[in-house]
Design a protein around this motif. Structure first.
Motif, PDB file in Angstrom:
ATOM      1  N   LYS A  63      39.335   2.611  34.927  1.00 44.61           N
ATOM      2  CA  LYS A  63      38.877   2.623  33.722  1.00 44.61           C
ATOM      3  C   LYS A  63      39.575   1.586  32.916  1.00 44.61           C
ATOM      4  CE  LYS A  63      37.683   7.614  33.205  1.00 44.61           C
ATOM      5  NZ  LYS A  63      37.704   8.703  32.219  1.00 44.61           N
ATOM      6  N   GLU A  79      35.919   6.618  18.929  1.00 42.91           N
ATOM      7  CA  GLU A  79      36.590   7.370  20.068  1.00 42.91           C
ATOM      8  C   GLU A  79      35.477   8.376  20.837  1.00 42.91           C
ATOM      9  OE1 GLU A  79      40.808  10.141  21.369  1.00 42.91           O
ATOM     10  OE2 GLU A  79      39.858   9.967  19.176  1.00 42.91           O
ATOM     11  N   SER A 138      34.549   7.082  24.622  1.00 43.08           N
ATOM     12  CA  SER A 138      35.178   8.116  25.555  1.00 43.08           C
ATOM     13  C   SER A 138      33.933   8.559  26.418  1.00 43.08           C
ATOM     14  CB  SER A 138      35.825   9.414  24.894  1.00 43.08           C
ATOM     15  OG  SER A 138      37.005   8.719  24.229  1.00 43.08           O
ATOM     16  N   GLU A 188      38.699   4.420  28.714  1.00 41.84           N
ATOM     17  CA  GLU A 188      39.488   5.298  28.124  1.00 41.84           C
ATOM     18  C   GLU A 188      40.486   4.804  26.927  1.00 41.84           C
ATOM     19  OE1 GLU A 188      42.880   6.598  30.352  1.00 41.84           O
ATOM     20  OE2 GLU A 188      43.029   4.738  31.519  1.00 41.84           O
ATOM     21  N   ILE A 189      40.466   5.535  26.025  1.00 43.04           N
ATOM     22  CA  ILE A 189      41.298   5.326  24.789  1.00 43.04           C
ATOM     23  C   ILE A 189      42.903   5.491  25.138  1.00 43.04           C
ATOM     24  CG2 ILE A 189      41.727   5.444  22.354  1.00 43.04           C
ATOM     25  CD1 ILE A 189      38.790   4.703  22.641  1.00 43.04           C
TER      26      ILE A 189
END
Length: 213
Positions: A3, A20, A24, A30-31
């Motif tokens: 990711k 987010e 996401s 991915e954060i």
């Protein structure tokens, strides 16, 4: 597939939560961190070294432009994408000159996943409203030859004239009329210029010119 790691910085918590959720939802993102100011952006970037920093501009403590300048000074290969509600000419010009990968408006949030992919892959990403402003910004810029040393890019004087006219928003037909060339010759010049500068299209060329003007 590994990711891509995204750092998200915005001083509006509701916006941060919404972004987010959007990011996401993409399987390949991915954060890895969130912040609310430019100073946090600098500190978090140093700590996390993300694949991309998505950041607002107007924030307390240190704004996004100041944070981007500091980050790019310390991390020359940083990929930074601005997402803001403000399309001020001064902000756009400053962002381009800093060398960020893109400038999007928050109302274009639906195109955000595609923009993130493009920026991470090395492409410049700008919202339609920003692209529409480029010809005006070019006309306002000082176009004196000394402000852009085209020779160091192996660009000829005639090629530089083509670059200037492309940046000002003229079509190939209009350029051919202004420079007394055939449209085919203008197309050949443009192809050669894009190859020399390793750029993809006219929009990237206009952005390149504004960054180096």
């Amino acid at each position: 597939m590994e990711k891509k790691r995204i750092l998200l910085v915005d001083d509006d918590e509701l916006i941060t939560m919404s972004l987010e959720m959007i990011i996401s939802a993409e399987a390949d993102f991915e954060i890895v961190g969130k912040g609310g100011s430019g100073r946090e952006a600098v500190a978090l970037y140093d700590e996390l070294n993300p694949d991309l920093l998505l950041m607002d501009i107007r924030m307390a403590d240190m704004n996004g432009l100041e944070a981007a300048e500091e980050i790019l000074t310390n991390h020359r290969d940083a990929t930074i994408l601005f997402l803001t509600t403000f399309s001020d000419d001064e902000y756009i010009v400053k962002a381009l000159k800093l060398g960020v990968k893109g400038y999007l408006l928050k109302q274009d949030y639906k195109s955000l996943p595609a923009a993130l992919h493009a920026a991470i892959n090395g492409q410049s990403v700008f919202g339609g409203a920003v692209i529409d402003k480029l010809p005006t910004l070019m006309n306002q810029a000082n176009t004196d030859d000394e402000s852009f040393d085209y020779r160091k890019y192996d660009i000829s004087e005639k090629e530089f004239e083509v670059i200037q006219l492309v940046a000002e928003g003229f079509s190939n037909k209009e350029i051919s009329q202004k420079l007394f060339l055939s449209e085919g010759t203008v197309r050949n010049y443009l192809s050669t210029i894009l190859e020399k500068l390793n750029l993809r299209d006219r929009t990237q060329l206009a952005i390149f010119y504004l960054k180096h003007e």
